[in-house]
Design an enzyme around this catalytic site. Structure first.
Site, mmCIF file in Angstrom:
data_model
loop_
_atom_site.group_PDB
_atom_site.id
_atom_site.type_symbol
_atom_site.label_atom_id
_atom_site.label_comp_id
_atom_site.label_asym_id
_atom_site.label_seq_id
_atom_site.Cartn_x
_atom_site.Cartn_y
_atom_site.Cartn_z
ATOM 1 N N SER A 1 59.488 8.153 45.715
ATOM 2 C CA SER A 1 58.485 7.097 45.885
ATOM 3 C C SER A 1 58.987 6.141 46.961
ATOM 4 O O SER A 1 60.174 6.163 47.303
ATOM 5 C CB SER A 1 58.279 6.343 44.571
ATOM 6 O OG SER A 1 59.464 5.609 44.268
ATOM 7 N N ASP B 1 56.334 10.611 47.688
ATOM 8 C CA ASP B 1 55.357 10.536 46.594
ATOM 9 C C ASP B 1 54.498 9.274 46.766
ATOM 10 O O ASP B 1 55.047 8.182 46.961
ATOM 11 C CB ASP B 1 56.138 10.473 45.268
ATOM 12 C CG ASP B 1 55.250 10.594 44.056
ATOM 13 O OD1 ASP B 1 54.190 11.244 44.148
ATOM 14 O OD2 ASP B 1 55.626 10.042 42.996
ATOM 15 N N HIS B 2 53.207 9.426 46.703
ATOM 16 C CA HIS B 2 52.267 8.285 46.838
ATOM 17 C C HIS B 2 52.572 7.417 48.049
ATOM 18 O O HIS B 2 52.717 6.193 47.953
ATOM 19 C CB HIS B 2 52.280 7.408 45.576
ATOM 20 C CG HIS B 2 51.656 8.089 44.416
ATOM 21 N ND1 HIS B 2 50.296 8.252 44.287
ATOM 22 C CD2 HIS B 2 52.211 8.696 43.342
ATOM 23 C CE1 HIS B 2 50.030 8.923 43.181
ATOM 24 N NE2 HIS B 2 51.183 9.216 42.592
ATOM 25 N N GLU C 1 45.203 12.572 48.112
ATOM 26 C CA GLU C 1 44.725 12.232 46.757
ATOM 27 C C GLU C 1 43.292 11.735 46.795
ATOM 28 O O GLU C 1 42.901 10.958 47.656
ATOM 29 C CB GLU C 1 45.628 11.158 46.141
ATOM 30 C CG GLU C 1 45.116 10.679 44.782
ATOM 31 C CD GLU C 1 46.111 9.778 44.050
ATOM 32 O OE1 GLU C 1 47.322 9.973 44.191
ATOM 33 O OE2 GLU C 1 45.643 8.884 43.332
ATOM 34 N N HIS D 1 49.381 14.995 38.706
ATOM 35 C CA HIS D 1 50.330 13.881 38.568
ATOM 36 C C HIS D 1 50.436 13.506 37.097
ATOM 37 O O HIS D 1 49.655 13.966 36.271
ATOM 38 C CB HIS D 1 49.841 12.674 39.381
ATOM 39 C CG HIS D 1 50.096 12.815 40.847
ATOM 40 N ND1 HIS D 1 50.975 12.004 41.518
ATOM 41 C CD2 HIS D 1 49.615 13.692 41.762
ATOM 42 C CE1 HIS D 1 51.015 12.364 42.792
ATOM 43 N NE2 HIS D 1 50.191 13.380 42.964
ATOM 44 N N GLY D 2 51.398 12.649 36.796
ATOM 45 C CA GLY D 2 51.514 12.154 35.421
ATOM 46 C C GLY D 2 51.917 13.234 34.432
ATOM 47 O O GLY D 2 51.411 13.285 33.310
ATOM 48 N N ASN E 1 58.139 12.306 36.352
ATOM 49 C CA ASN E 1 59.054 11.217 36.674
ATOM 50 C C ASN E 1 59.532 10.511 35.399
ATOM 51 O O ASN E 1 60.715 10.524 35.057
ATOM 52 C CB ASN E 1 58.364 10.221 37.623
ATOM 53 C CG ASN E 1 59.253 9.050 37.962
ATOM 54 O OD1 ASN E 1 60.471 9.156 37.926
ATOM 55 N ND2 ASN E 1 58.652 7.916 38.274
ATOM 56 N N THR E 2 58.584 9.916 34.666
ATOM 57 C CA THR E 2 58.945 9.078 33.522
ATOM 58 C C THR E 2 59.828 9.819 32.505
ATOM 59 O O THR E 2 60.762 9.242 31.948
ATOM 60 C CB THR E 2 57.667 8.565 32.828
ATOM 61 O OG1 THR E 2 56.864 7.914 33.821
ATOM 62 C CG2 THR E 2 57.974 7.594 31.715
HETATM 63 P P1 13P Z 1 55.017 10.591 35.236
HETATM 64 O O1 13P Z 1 55.866 9.409 35.528
HETATM 65 O O2 13P Z 1 53.949 10.273 34.263
HETATM 66 O O3 13P Z 1 55.799 11.775 34.861
HETATM 67 O O4 13P Z 1 54.234 10.910 36.602
HETATM 68 C C1 13P Z 1 54.968 11.257 37.735
HETATM 69 C C2 13P Z 1 54.086 11.332 38.929
HETATM 70 O O5 13P Z 1 52.948 11.714 38.870
HETATM 71 C C3 13P Z 1 54.664 10.951 40.226
HETATM 72 O O6 13P Z 1 53.733 10.979 41.246
#
Ligand code: 13P
Length: 287
Positions: free
Chosen positions: A49, A84-85, A135, A207-208, A231-232
């Site tokens: 990021s 990323d983003h 996106e 994503h996510g 990521n999280t």
């Molecule tokens: P999470 O943090 O929910 O895993 O998402 C990561 C993500 O989509 C990074 O672009």
């Protein structure tokens, strides 16, 4: 050597599996992801990021660190280093710094501006052989303590952006970054199918990836998702392993607060998380 994400995603789309994008934050993170990918013979995408890039000392530092690790750790699986983003400016900086892939997140611009800026970046990436992710439909997440539910992308807008020649497309399908709230209705497979119908062969990005149930992940892959971002979950695993280590008082034994010992449990926790995800996404042995 870093590679563009194009070939690994085309193969994933055709082979009905997904390549994981794991966001990195420091040396331990990067080593954990690369070593796991090599052990499992899986292609991998390292996500950075803009905030993490700044934290690690700038994009050129990240490129130097990753290239050094690829060589010194004898990493042979395909690895893409991906912004990323990214903002428009951030994407341009990463292209110049030596990233092999960038995401331009123009989802908050009016569609005409998203199209114009994405077109410029498509041209730059094509000349240099880099992959580009765009996106449509913003991915929700927590902001100021409020968790916003993810938007669902307009399939026609997805087609407009896909037709510009991007490598992969992140379409919002109700997915959000971070933990999913209790009242989350789940992924909108209706939206995903409608997007897929419009964009044809374009590899789709989810994503996510943290906290999406395994059956939904599998269904998303069956409907054209070829890249899944996580990521999280790595952050939670790292923090929890470090907390346990400190609470057990182990950091005060032996060499005391040796950072190499303090960070080791978190490193192992990231490796375990990445392994679990690669197995779920089906990318093991696909390098
Ligand atoms: P999470 O943090 O929910 O895993 O998402 C990561 C993500 O989509 C990074 O672009």
């Amino acid at each position: 050597m870093l590679v563009s994400a194009r070939e690994m995603l085309t193969k994933a789309r055709d082979g009905k599996y997904a390549v994981g994008q794991f966001n990195i934050n420091n040396l331990e993170w990067t080593k954990a992801v690369l070593l796991t990918a090599e052990e499992l013979k899986s292609p991998v995408i390292l996500g950075v990021s803009e905030g993490a890039g700044k934290y690690m000392g700038g994009y050129k530092t990240v490129v130097g660190m990753v290239n050094g690790l690829l060589e010194e750790l004898n990493i042979t699986v395909p690895v893409a280093l991906h912004l990323d983003h990214g903002s428009y400016e951030g994407a341009k900086k990463c292209i110049l710094a030596g990233f092999s892939s960038v995401m331009f997140d123009g989802s908050h611009y009016p569609i005409a501006e998203n199209v114009q800026k994405t077109t410029e970046l498509v041209n730059a990436c094509n000349i240099l052989g880099l992959s580009l992710e765009a996106e449509v439909g913003s991915i929700g997440g927590e902001e100021d303590g409020v968790v916003g539910l993810g938007e669902c992308a307009d399939p026609n807008e997805c087609k407009m952006i896909a037709d510009l020649g991007v490598t992969m497309l992140a379409a919002g399908i109700g997915n959000i970054h971070g933990k999913y709230p209790e009242n989350w209705p789940g992924l909108s497979f209706e939206t995903l199918a409608a997007v897929k119908e419009k964009v044809g062969d374009m590899p789709l990005v989810l994503h996510g990836g943290t906290g999406i149930p395994a059956d939904m992940i599998k269904k998303a892959i069956s409907l054209g998702v070829a890249k899944i971002n996580v990521n999280t979950e790595c952050q939670l695993a790292f923090a929890e392993a470090t907390r346990q280590y400190i609470e057990a008082g182990k950091d005060q034994q032996g060499k005391g607060f040796d950072p190499r010992k303090l960070l080791a449990p978190g490193f192992e926790a990231i490796k375990a998380t990445v392994k679990e995800k690669m197995e779920l996404f089906g990318s093991v042995g696909k390098a």
